[in-house]
Design a protein around this motif. Structure first.
Motif, PDB file in Angstrom:
ATOM      1  N   ILE A   1      -6.843   4.889   7.634  1.00 56.98           N
ATOM      2  CA  ILE A   1      -7.700   4.251   6.641  1.00 56.98           C
ATOM      3  C   ILE A   1      -7.911   5.213   5.476  1.00 56.98           C
ATOM      4  O   ILE A   1      -7.646   6.411   5.581  1.00 56.98           O
ATOM      5  CB  ILE A   1      -9.073   3.853   7.250  1.00 56.98           C
ATOM      6  N   TRP A   2      -8.368   4.668   4.337  1.00 55.63           N
ATOM      7  CA  TRP A   2      -8.733   5.527   3.210  1.00 55.63           C
ATOM      8  C   TRP A   2      -9.957   4.984   2.511  1.00 55.63           C
ATOM      9  O   TRP A   2     -10.322   3.836   2.677  1.00 55.63           O
ATOM     10  CB  TRP A   2      -7.573   5.789   2.281  1.00 55.63           C
ATOM     11  N   MET A   3     -10.614   5.831   1.717  1.00 51.77           N
ATOM     12  CA  MET A   3     -11.982   5.614   1.264  1.00 51.77           C
ATOM     13  C   MET A   3     -12.060   4.939  -0.104  1.00 51.77           C
ATOM     14  O   MET A   3     -11.344   5.320  -1.041  1.00 51.77           O
ATOM     15  CB  MET A   3     -12.717   6.965   1.220  1.00 51.77           C
ATOM     16  N   TYR A   4     -12.982   3.970  -0.187  1.00 52.36           N
ATOM     17  CA  TYR A   4     -13.286   3.288  -1.441  1.00 52.36           C
ATOM     18  C   TYR A   4     -14.798   3.229  -1.640  1.00 52.36           C
ATOM     19  O   TYR A   4     -15.572   3.344  -0.688  1.00 52.36           O
ATOM     20  CB  TYR A   4     -12.757   1.848  -1.422  1.00 52.36           C
TER      21      TYR A   4
ATOM     22  N   GLY B   1     -19.321   5.029   1.948  1.00 60.12           N
ATOM     23  CA  GLY B   1     -18.201   4.351   1.322  1.00 60.12           C
ATOM     24  C   GLY B   1     -17.621   3.380   2.326  1.00 60.12           C
ATOM     25  O   GLY B   1     -18.015   3.348   3.496  1.00 60.12           O
ATOM     26  N   VAL B   2     -16.682   2.568   1.872  1.00 63.36           N
ATOM     27  CA  VAL B   2     -16.009   1.637   2.773  1.00 63.36           C
ATOM     28  C   VAL B   2     -14.567   2.103   2.926  1.00 63.36           C
ATOM     29  O   VAL B   2     -13.907   2.469   1.956  1.00 63.36           O
ATOM     30  CB  VAL B   2     -16.080   0.182   2.270  1.00 63.36           C
ATOM     31  N   LEU B   3     -14.094   2.136   4.164  1.00 60.04           N
ATOM     32  CA  LEU B   3     -12.745   2.606   4.459  1.00 60.04           C
ATOM     33  C   LEU B   3     -11.883   1.438   4.900  1.00 60.04           C
ATOM     34  O   LEU B   3     -12.241   0.708   5.828  1.00 60.04           O
ATOM     35  CB  LEU B   3     -12.778   3.696   5.526  1.00 60.04           C
TER      36      LEU B   3
ATOM     37  N   GLY C   1     -14.983  -1.426  -4.973  1.00 66.97           N
ATOM     38  CA  GLY C   1     -13.536  -1.517  -4.880  1.00 66.97           C
ATOM     39  C   GLY C   1     -12.777  -0.363  -5.495  1.00 66.97           C
ATOM     40  O   GLY C   1     -11.546  -0.272  -5.354  1.00 66.97           O
ATOM     41  N   ARG C   2     -13.462   0.534  -6.186  1.00 68.12           N
ATOM     42  CA  ARG C   2     -12.786   1.692  -6.781  1.00 68.12           C
ATOM     43  C   ARG C   2     -12.391   2.690  -5.691  1.00 68.12           C
ATOM     44  O   ARG C   2     -13.114   2.888  -4.728  1.00 68.12           O
ATOM     45  CB  ARG C   2     -13.701   2.398  -7.784  1.00 68.12           C
ATOM     46  N   ALA C   3     -11.242   3.305  -5.892  1.00 71.98           N
ATOM     47  CA  ALA C   3     -10.820   4.367  -4.979  1.00 71.98           C
ATOM     48  C   ALA C   3     -11.764   5.554  -5.098  1.00 71.98           C
ATOM     49  O   ALA C   3     -12.193   5.904  -6.207  1.00 71.98           O
ATOM     50  CB  ALA C   3      -9.395   4.794  -5.294  1.00 71.98           C
TER      51      ALA C   3
ATOM     52  N   GLY D   1     -12.441  11.631  -4.110  1.00 70.58           N
ATOM     53  CA  GLY D   1     -12.424  12.763  -3.188  1.00 70.58           C
ATOM     54  C   GLY D   1     -11.509  12.571  -1.996  1.00 70.58           C
ATOM     55  O   GLY D   1     -11.424  13.448  -1.140  1.00 70.58           O
ATOM     56  N   ASP D   2     -10.802  11.446  -1.938  1.00 68.65           N
ATOM     57  CA  ASP D   2      -9.888  11.158  -0.836  1.00 68.65           C
ATOM     58  C   ASP D   2      -8.508  11.710  -1.193  1.00 68.65           C
ATOM     59  O   ASP D   2      -7.915  11.320  -2.199  1.00 68.65           O
ATOM     60  CB  ASP D   2      -9.819   9.644  -0.631  1.00 68.65           C
ATOM     61  N   PRO D   3      -7.950  12.611  -0.373  1.00 65.28           N
ATOM     62  CA  PRO D   3      -6.658  13.221  -0.730  1.00 65.28           C
ATOM     63  C   PRO D   3      -5.511  12.226  -0.788  1.00 65.28           C
ATOM     64  O   PRO D   3      -4.571  12.413  -1.567  1.00 65.28           O
ATOM     65  CB  PRO D   3      -6.439  14.266   0.367  1.00 65.28           C
ATOM     66  N   ARG D   4      -5.570  11.170   0.002  1.00 69.84           N
ATOM     67  CA  ARG D   4      -4.490  10.173  -0.060  1.00 69.84           C
ATOM     68  C   ARG D   4      -4.520   9.428  -1.398  1.00 69.84           C
ATOM     69  O   ARG D   4      -3.477   9.113  -1.975  1.00 69.84           O
ATOM     70  CB  ARG D   4      -4.592   9.189   1.113  1.00 69.84           C
ATOM     71  N   HIS D   5      -5.703   9.133  -1.890  1.00 69.64           N
ATOM     72  CA  HIS D   5      -5.814   8.512  -3.207  1.00 69.64           C
ATOM     73  C   HIS D   5      -5.311   9.454  -4.303  1.00 69.64           C
ATOM     74  O   HIS D   5      -4.756   9.001  -5.313  1.00 69.64           O
ATOM     75  CB  HIS D   5      -7.261   8.106  -3.488  1.00 69.64           C
TER      76      HIS D   5
END
Length: 444
Positions: free
Chosen positions: A97-100, A73-75, A104-106, A109-113
């Motif tokens: 950072i957070w994962m996409y 993924g891209v962070l 471009g979709r979030a 599985g990222d808890p911040r999202h």
């Protein structure tokens, strides 16, 4: 973000890091001269990195690993931007950072999202949560065979006793707390009051309330990193593990919240001590989701040592006015500040998941106009109440099969967290309590 580095030319390296499901920072070290590329393009690592177990190992059954080719993924940088890392010797900055996905979709599985998605639902209704957290932690000397309170740098003595709200206990580690508060200032973490608590070498620091719940969770995540790192600089450990000592109370993360409408009015405020229908419905949602979301509030094997009757951690699913034995407490005070305090979570939680679980449950309660049972009076431990799960396996099963949890968290996160905890439960069963404590001491 780049302007921050230009204003701080002494920074030679940066860390880029995201919170995985256990709240562990996962990322990379990058020379500061290459930071512009990270800010503009992001960085890449496997989606599965957001779904590692507490040892930092792949989850064997995860479809994010071999089944899907362990794809990247891209962070991208979060809104937080760079923050200094005062616990390190060198001049270093952290870029959260957070994962996409590449399109471009979030990444679900990222808890911040997950928290961001809950907050977008509030925003769609014209509502804004105001959030504050209280974090308890232990200062620990882990240099010997058993854990004990560190020697005071001031007195040279080791005080083997709990000292509730003791100024002497705070003064014993004054240099540490002074450095910690200076570091919070540098990192823009709104640390407020510090007190000594009921555990051995246990303290609590409150983070100020704010109307940006995502930032409040960021602050809690960064604060946990800071406390642990700063303690090591002072020659001892700090830990947010739920229960390091069998004979003393464990550490919690208590969350306070109210909700503002579009005009900035607290929707829990009715001008008196009881609160509005909206407050009651939010409480109803928190209680309805409490059993099934216990895995978020007690995510580790050690967590369940804290959730025992009479140990200053709530076990009965109930609410009350100004009663710290209840799981949900309505504090007294000015009606304009009427709020809910959720008291179940341990200090060992992932702050993003915890804030999302609580606010998500409250929103379900408001949407469905859920009516809670009558508030309790007296000692909740003496009452016949529905209980939170008493062990890890029960909590995993309840979370996995809940009809309510999918209204709070996306299916991918539910699956990933469940798989992670099943693997951890399998391997933790092979370890002694002492070996488990060694794992949890520095991680959670």
């Amino acid at each position: 973000m780049n302007s921050w580095l230009r204003k701080n030319p002494q920074v030679r390296t940066i860390r880029v890091a995201a919170a995985d499901l256990n709240g562990q920072p996962r990322g990379k070290r990058v020379p500061a001269r290459f930071a512009d590329k990270v800010v503009s393009d992001g960085t890449r690592f496997p989606l599965s990195v957001m779904n590692l177990d507490i040892w930092g190992e792949d989850v064997d059954d995860s479809p994010l690993v071999f089944e899907s080719g362990d794809r990247d993924g891209v962070l991208k940088p979060t809104e937080r931007g760079f923050v200094p890392m005062p616990w390190l010797e060198g001049q270093t900055a952290l870029l959260p950072i957070w994962m996409y996905y590449d399109d471009g979709r979030a990444f679900d599985g990222d808890p911040r999202h997950a928290l961001s998605a809950v907050l977008k639902r509030y925003k769609a209704l014209g509502l804004t949560p105001v959030v504050a957290v209280e974090l308890e932690f232990f200062l620990i000397d882990d240099s010997g065979k058993s854990l004990q309170v560190p020697i005071s740098p001031r007195s040279g003595k080791r005080r083997k006793a709990a000292e509730i709200m003791s100024i002497r206990a705070l003064d014993a580690f004054d240099t540490f707390f002074t450095d910690l508060y200076d570091a919070c200032e540098a990192m823009d973490i709104p640390a407020d009051t510090a007190i000594s608590e009921a555990g051995l070498g246990q303290f609590e620091i409150n983070l100020m309330h704010q109307d940006d719940a995502l930032r409040a969770a960021d602050d809690a995540w960064l604060f946990k990193m800071l406390v642990k790192g700063m303690a090591r600089r002072h020659g001892f450990a700090a830990s947010f593990m739920a229960k390091p000592y069998e004979d003393y109370s464990g550490s919690g993360l208590h969350m306070h919240f109210s909700i503002l409408d579009e005009n900035g009015k607290n929707i829990f405020d009715d001008g008196g001590p009881r609160g509005t229908d909206a407050l009651r419905h939010a409480v109803g949602g928190c209680l309805a989701a409490m059993h099934d979301s216990t895995l978020v509030f007690a995510p580790h094997a050690n967590s369940y040592d804290r959730l025992v009757p009479g140990a200053h951690a709530p076990t009965g699913i109930c609410w009350a006015y100004e009663n710290r034995t209840s799981a949900v407490r309505i504090p007294s005070g000015a009606s304009a500040a009427r709020r809910i305090e959720h008291r179940v979570a341990g200090g060992d939680v992932n702050p993003y998941l915890t804030v999302a679980a609580i606010l998500g449950a409250a929103l379900v309660g408001i949407e469905d106009r859920m009516e809670p049972p009558a508030p309790i009076t007296g000692n909740a431990y003496d009452l016949d109440l529905p209980q939170v799960p008493t062990d890890w396996n029960q909590a995993i099963t309840a979370f996995e099969n809940s009809p309510l949890i999918p209204r709070i968290f996306p299916a991918e996160l539910i699956r990933n967290l469940t798989l992670t905890k099943k693997q951890e439960m399998l391997y933790m069963a092979e370890l002694s309590p002492h070996e488990q404590a060694e794992i949890y001491l520095d991680t959670v």
